[in-house]
Write a protein that holds these residues in place. Structure first.
Motif, mmCIF file in Angstrom:
data_model
loop_
_atom_site.group_PDB
_atom_site.id
_atom_site.type_symbol
_atom_site.label_atom_id
_atom_site.label_comp_id
_atom_site.label_asym_id
_atom_site.label_seq_id
_atom_site.Cartn_x
_atom_site.Cartn_y
_atom_site.Cartn_z
ATOM 1 N N PRO A 76 -5.647 -17.576 -13.333
ATOM 2 C CA PRO A 76 -5.523 -16.983 -11.882
ATOM 3 C C PRO A 76 -4.465 -17.067 -11.093
ATOM 4 O O PRO A 76 -4.450 -18.781 -10.874
ATOM 5 C CB PRO A 76 -6.725 -16.171 -11.303
ATOM 6 N N LEU A 82 -6.285 -11.366 -2.713
ATOM 7 C CA LEU A 82 -5.246 -11.403 -3.361
ATOM 8 C C LEU A 82 -5.772 -12.823 -4.518
ATOM 9 O O LEU A 82 -5.438 -13.411 -5.062
ATOM 10 C CB LEU A 82 -4.465 -10.843 -3.577
ATOM 11 N N ALA A 84 -3.696 -12.977 -9.310
ATOM 12 C CA ALA A 84 -3.439 -12.026 -9.583
ATOM 13 C C ALA A 84 -3.527 -12.842 -11.473
ATOM 14 O O ALA A 84 -3.605 -14.331 -11.520
ATOM 15 C CB ALA A 84 -1.559 -11.988 -9.791
ATOM 16 N N VAL A 103 -1.054 -7.561 -16.082
ATOM 17 C CA VAL A 103 -0.991 -8.321 -14.893
ATOM 18 C C VAL A 103 -2.390 -6.949 -14.657
ATOM 19 O O VAL A 103 -1.963 -6.065 -14.536
ATOM 20 C CB VAL A 103 -0.598 -8.088 -14.332
ATOM 21 N N ASP A 104 -3.169 -7.906 -14.491
ATOM 22 C CA ASP A 104 -4.775 -8.083 -13.318
ATOM 23 C C ASP A 104 -4.645 -7.986 -11.951
ATOM 24 O O ASP A 104 -3.979 -9.272 -11.542
ATOM 25 C CB ASP A 104 -6.222 -7.489 -14.275
ATOM 26 N N LEU A 105 -4.699 -6.997 -11.029
ATOM 27 C CA LEU A 105 -4.272 -7.234 -9.617
ATOM 28 C C LEU A 105 -5.884 -7.399 -8.340
ATOM 29 O O LEU A 105 -6.168 -6.025 -8.849
ATOM 30 C CB LEU A 105 -3.320 -6.829 -8.768
ATOM 31 N N ARG A 107 -8.355 -7.227 -4.997
ATOM 32 C CA ARG A 107 -8.800 -7.459 -3.805
ATOM 33 C C ARG A 107 -9.781 -7.691 -3.636
ATOM 34 O O ARG A 107 -10.966 -7.082 -4.299
ATOM 35 C CB ARG A 107 -8.110 -6.716 -2.859
ATOM 36 N N TRP A 117 -5.569 -3.480 -9.400
ATOM 37 C CA TRP A 117 -4.507 -2.845 -9.722
ATOM 38 C C TRP A 117 -4.115 -3.424 -11.214
ATOM 39 O O TRP A 117 -4.175 -4.733 -11.233
ATOM 40 C CB TRP A 117 -3.295 -2.591 -9.078
#
Length: 133
Positions: A76, A82, A84, A103-105, A107, A117
């Motif tokens: 990561p 954040l 990513a 890609v998993d983002l 918060r 996202w």
């Protein structure tokens, strides 16, 4: 300190999803989580609240008869709140197969995931896999 917490939460999330431990995943979500599922398909959209997100994830697992899998393909990357995460995900459904990078983002606030996202390397293929919305 925030980036250490963010990294810890991101790794816990990735480990839980990889292990298909969705009770642990759900426990990491903020009550008012917002989840942005990409594309133009049956599961696309913005989901607000833990119940909506868990319902969508449950529907994905049901549709794929539990074959949905996700694993980290790299560490990561953190920027403040954040994280990513490069991932590889795959599933089988009704004789169709899907496997691609993404890609998993996330918060993160404190120890909770506030917003997610997702990005897919081949959104058209993912849309075809999940079917029309």
């Amino acid at each position: 300190m925030e980036s250490i917490t963010t990294l810890t939460v991101a790794r816990r999330y990735a480990d839980a999803v990889s292990a298909k431990d969705f009770a642990a995943v759900a426990g990491m979500f903020a009550e008012d989580i917002v989840w942005h599922q990409p594309g133009d398909n049956a599961v696309s959209g913005t989901y607000r609240g833990m119940a909506a997100v868990n319902g969508m994830l449950g529907a994905q697992m049901a549709a794929t008869q539990g074959t949905f899998e996700l694993r980290l393909t790299g560490d990561p990357m953190v920027n403040g709140a954040l994280a990513a995460m490069p991932v590889r995900f795959s599933a089988r459904r009704d004789g169709a197969e899907m496997a691609m990078d993404g890609v998993d983002l996330l918060r993160v606030e404190g120890d909770k995931i506030m917003e997610v996202w997702l990005f897919s390397a081949d959104q058209h293929a993912e849309d075809a896999f999940w079917g029309a919305g």
